[in-house]
Scaffold this motif. Structure first.
Motif, PDB file in Angstrom:
ATOM      1  N   GLU A  16      68.884  63.614  13.495  1.00  0.00           N
ATOM      2  CA  GLU A  16      68.590  63.061  12.158  1.00  0.00           C
ATOM      3  C   GLU A  16      68.808  61.546  12.137  1.00  0.00           C
ATOM      4  O   GLU A  16      68.025  60.815  11.536  1.00  0.00           O
ATOM      5  CB  GLU A  16      69.481  63.729  11.114  1.00  0.00           C
ATOM      6  N   LYS A  17      69.879  61.104  12.807  1.00  0.00           N
ATOM      7  CA  LYS A  17      70.158  59.660  12.839  1.00  0.00           C
ATOM      8  C   LYS A  17      69.040  58.920  13.554  1.00  0.00           C
ATOM      9  O   LYS A  17      68.587  57.855  13.115  1.00  0.00           O
ATOM     10  CB  LYS A  17      71.492  59.402  13.550  1.00  0.00           C
ATOM     11  N   ALA A  18      68.589  59.464  14.673  1.00  0.00           N
ATOM     12  CA  ALA A  18      67.517  58.814  15.449  1.00  0.00           C
ATOM     13  C   ALA A  18      66.205  58.798  14.657  1.00  0.00           C
ATOM     14  O   ALA A  18      65.484  57.788  14.639  1.00  0.00           O
ATOM     15  CB  ALA A  18      67.324  59.538  16.784  1.00  0.00           C
ATOM     16  N   ILE A  19      65.901  59.900  13.996  1.00  0.00           N
ATOM     17  CA  ILE A  19      64.679  59.973  13.190  1.00  0.00           C
ATOM     18  C   ILE A  19      64.741  58.939  12.062  1.00  0.00           C
ATOM     19  O   ILE A  19      63.742  58.268  11.755  1.00  0.00           O
ATOM     20  CB  ILE A  19      64.506  61.400  12.594  1.00  0.00           C
ATOM     21  N   LYS A  20      65.925  58.782  11.486  1.00  0.00           N
ATOM     22  CA  LYS A  20      66.098  57.812  10.389  1.00  0.00           C
ATOM     23  C   LYS A  20      65.790  56.396  10.893  1.00  0.00           C
ATOM     24  O   LYS A  20      65.086  55.629  10.224  1.00  0.00           O
ATOM     25  CB  LYS A  20      67.545  57.897   9.875  1.00  0.00           C
ATOM     26  N   VAL A  21      66.285  56.066  12.079  1.00  0.00           N
ATOM     27  CA  VAL A  21      66.020  54.731  12.648  1.00  0.00           C
ATOM     28  C   VAL A  21      64.517  54.543  12.877  1.00  0.00           C
ATOM     29  O   VAL A  21      63.950  53.507  12.529  1.00  0.00           O
ATOM     30  CB  VAL A  21      66.793  54.532  13.974  1.00  0.00           C
ATOM     31  N   LEU A  22      63.879  55.570  13.448  1.00  0.00           N
ATOM     32  CA  LEU A  22      62.427  55.465  13.707  1.00  0.00           C
ATOM     33  C   LEU A  22      61.653  55.284  12.400  1.00  0.00           C
ATOM     34  O   LEU A  22      60.687  54.517  12.344  1.00  0.00           O
ATOM     35  CB  LEU A  22      61.933  56.714  14.450  1.00  0.00           C
ATOM     36  N   LEU A  46      58.114  53.577  12.871  1.00  0.00           N
ATOM     37  CA  LEU A  46      57.595  53.929  14.199  1.00  0.00           C
ATOM     38  C   LEU A  46      57.187  55.403  14.330  1.00  0.00           C
ATOM     39  O   LEU A  46      56.760  55.828  15.407  1.00  0.00           O
ATOM     40  CB  LEU A  46      58.663  53.618  15.262  1.00  0.00           C
ATOM     41  N   LEU A  47      57.327  56.184  13.265  1.00  0.00           N
ATOM     42  CA  LEU A  47      56.996  57.607  13.395  1.00  0.00           C
ATOM     43  C   LEU A  47      55.499  57.831  13.236  1.00  0.00           C
ATOM     44  O   LEU A  47      55.046  58.551  12.328  1.00  0.00           O
ATOM     45  CB  LEU A  47      57.791  58.445  12.387  1.00  0.00           C
ATOM     46  N   HIS A  48      54.767  57.209  14.116  1.00  0.00           N
ATOM     47  CA  HIS A  48      53.310  57.316  14.134  1.00  0.00           C
ATOM     48  C   HIS A  48      52.879  57.189  15.599  1.00  0.00           C
ATOM     49  O   HIS A  48      53.378  56.310  16.313  1.00  0.00           O
ATOM     50  CB  HIS A  48      52.696  56.188  13.289  1.00  0.00           C
ATOM     51  N   PRO A  49      51.979  58.053  16.084  1.00  0.00           N
ATOM     52  CA  PRO A  49      51.662  58.038  17.518  1.00  0.00           C
ATOM     53  C   PRO A  49      51.275  56.662  18.049  1.00  0.00           C
ATOM     54  O   PRO A  49      51.790  56.223  19.087  1.00  0.00           O
ATOM     55  CB  PRO A  49      50.486  59.027  17.626  1.00  0.00           C
ATOM     56  N   ILE A  98      55.189  50.425  21.669  1.00  0.00           N
ATOM     57  CA  ILE A  98      56.441  49.709  21.968  1.00  0.00           C
ATOM     58  C   ILE A  98      56.910  50.010  23.393  1.00  0.00           C
ATOM     59  O   ILE A  98      56.509  50.997  24.006  1.00  0.00           O
ATOM     60  CB  ILE A  98      57.566  50.067  20.953  1.00  0.00           C
ATOM     61  N   TRP A  99      57.774  49.154  23.905  1.00  0.00           N
ATOM     62  CA  TRP A  99      58.326  49.342  25.242  1.00  0.00           C
ATOM     63  C   TRP A  99      59.237  50.567  25.266  1.00  0.00           C
ATOM     64  O   TRP A  99      59.883  50.892  24.269  1.00  0.00           O
ATOM     65  CB  TRP A  99      59.150  48.113  25.668  1.00  0.00           C
ATOM     66  N   LEU A 150      62.166  51.896  22.609  1.00  0.00           N
ATOM     67  CA  LEU A 150      62.210  53.258  22.082  1.00  0.00           C
ATOM     68  C   LEU A 150      63.574  53.891  22.377  1.00  0.00           C
ATOM     69  O   LEU A 150      64.194  54.509  21.496  1.00  0.00           O
ATOM     70  CB  LEU A 150      61.080  54.087  22.713  1.00  0.00           C
ATOM     71  N   ALA A 151      64.043  53.718  23.616  1.00  0.00           N
ATOM     72  CA  ALA A 151      65.337  54.298  24.002  1.00  0.00           C
ATOM     73  C   ALA A 151      66.444  53.784  23.095  1.00  0.00           C
ATOM     74  O   ALA A 151      67.321  54.547  22.658  1.00  0.00           O
ATOM     75  CB  ALA A 151      65.633  53.973  25.465  1.00  0.00           C
ATOM     76  N   GLU A 152      66.398  52.503  22.794  1.00  0.00           N
ATOM     77  CA  GLU A 152      67.429  51.915  21.923  1.00  0.00           C
ATOM     78  C   GLU A 152      67.362  52.515  20.516  1.00  0.00           C
ATOM     79  O   GLU A 152      68.393  52.814  19.900  1.00  0.00           O
ATOM     80  CB  GLU A 152      67.222  50.380  21.881  1.00  0.00           C
ATOM     81  N   ALA A 153      66.154  52.734  20.026  1.00  0.00           N
ATOM     82  CA  ALA A 153      65.982  53.277  18.673  1.00  0.00           C
ATOM     83  C   ALA A 153      66.506  54.708  18.559  1.00  0.00           C
ATOM     84  O   ALA A 153      66.966  55.125  17.496  1.00  0.00           O
ATOM     85  CB  ALA A 153      64.507  53.222  18.277  1.00  0.00           C
ATOM     86  N   ILE A 154      66.445  55.461  19.664  1.00  0.00           N
ATOM     87  CA  ILE A 154      66.853  56.878  19.600  1.00  0.00           C
ATOM     88  C   ILE A 154      68.222  57.108  20.257  1.00  0.00           C
ATOM     89  O   ILE A 154      68.576  58.227  20.588  1.00  0.00           O
ATOM     90  CB  ILE A 154      65.784  57.798  20.258  1.00  0.00           C
TER      91      ILE A 154
END
Ligand code: SF4
Length: 234
Positions: free
Chosen positions: A51-57, A62-65, A71-72, A76-80
């Motif tokens: 849930e925390k990772a989804i919130k950041v995205l 960024l929650l779009h294909p 993005i690099w 992405l790794a940092e965001a999740i």
């Protein structure tokens, strides 16, 4: 054990769970792409971390294909990060996105318009996506009649002698798909209810007292070695 008896047991099990707990209204997401990303992020971690990772995205829009694919991988790794194994999961999300853009021009609806059996086979070839993740995506994002099984399912089935210790994913999935009507709503709720029981009652040290399945005992396993999974058509 006859197929008829197996069907009856699986329905009794479901009715008990649904009457006591359900409905659970899975998957907790607003749209199919969010379900897909959540299904990858939830591998080996608690849902609260997902849930925390989804919130950041979502905050980063960024929650779009297309935007996520642009993005690099490191970004992405940092965001999740909160979802754990974030470098590995970033790779897996990128692998899924490569598949989505190569096969279906990045269009989720086009992907789910594919024959379900073919789509499942193709998705199982994506690096890091096993049957539980793929089937979760098919059922909860694509609304395809594919039953999802997991470690909770196995523990509950084993403790009620519905399968043998050696049962694998396909055998457990077949038990449900060959003995229940092919119904997306039923499969959706059934899996969610089993997860609920696994988390709250049927833990490594079982708590049968308050569990809705208390007293559901069988003398012989109902599962048998079966032919490869009958895959649902779209
Ligand atoms: S907690 Fe007990 S009653 Fe509930 S599913 Fe597990 S073994 Fe069955």
């Amino acid at each position: 054990m006859s197929t008829h008896r197996t069907q009856k047991i699986l329905h009794i099990l479901y009715e008990r769970l649904y009457r006591s707990i359900g409905p659970l209204h899975w998957w907790p997401a607003d749209f199919p792409f969010e379900v897909i990303i959540g299904a990858i992020l939830t591998q080996n971690t608690a849902w609260t971390n997902v849930e925390k990772a989804i919130k950041v995205l979502k905050e980063k829009n960024l929650l779009h294909p297309r935007r996520l694919f642009a993005i690099w991988e490191k970004t992405l790794a940092e965001a999740i990060r909160s979802s754990g194994f974030f470098n590995l999961k970033a790779q897996r999300i990128r692998s899924f996105l490569r598949f989505l853009f190569k096969q279906y021009r990045g269009d989720i609806a086009l992907m789910f318009a594919e024959d379900t059996g073919i789509l499942r086979e193709n998705m199982l070839r994506i690096n890091g996506l096993g049957p539980e993740t793929v089937d979760s995506i098919l059922l909860y994002a694509g609304e395809k009649p594919v039953f999802v099984v997991d470690a909770y399912t196995k523990r509950i089935l084993l403790r009620h002698r519905l399968i043998s210790e050696s049962a694998g994913y396909e055998e457990m999935q077949n038990l449900f798909m060959e003995n229940l009507e092919s119904d997306v709503r039923l499969f959706n709720e059934y899996h969610a209810l089993l997860v609920h029981v696994g988390k709250h009652f049927c833990r490594p040290v079982q708590n049968c007292g308050p569990c809705p399945l208390r007293g559901l005992k069988l003398n012989t396993p109902v599962s048998r070695r079966q032919t490869p999974a009958r895959r649902a058509s779209k």
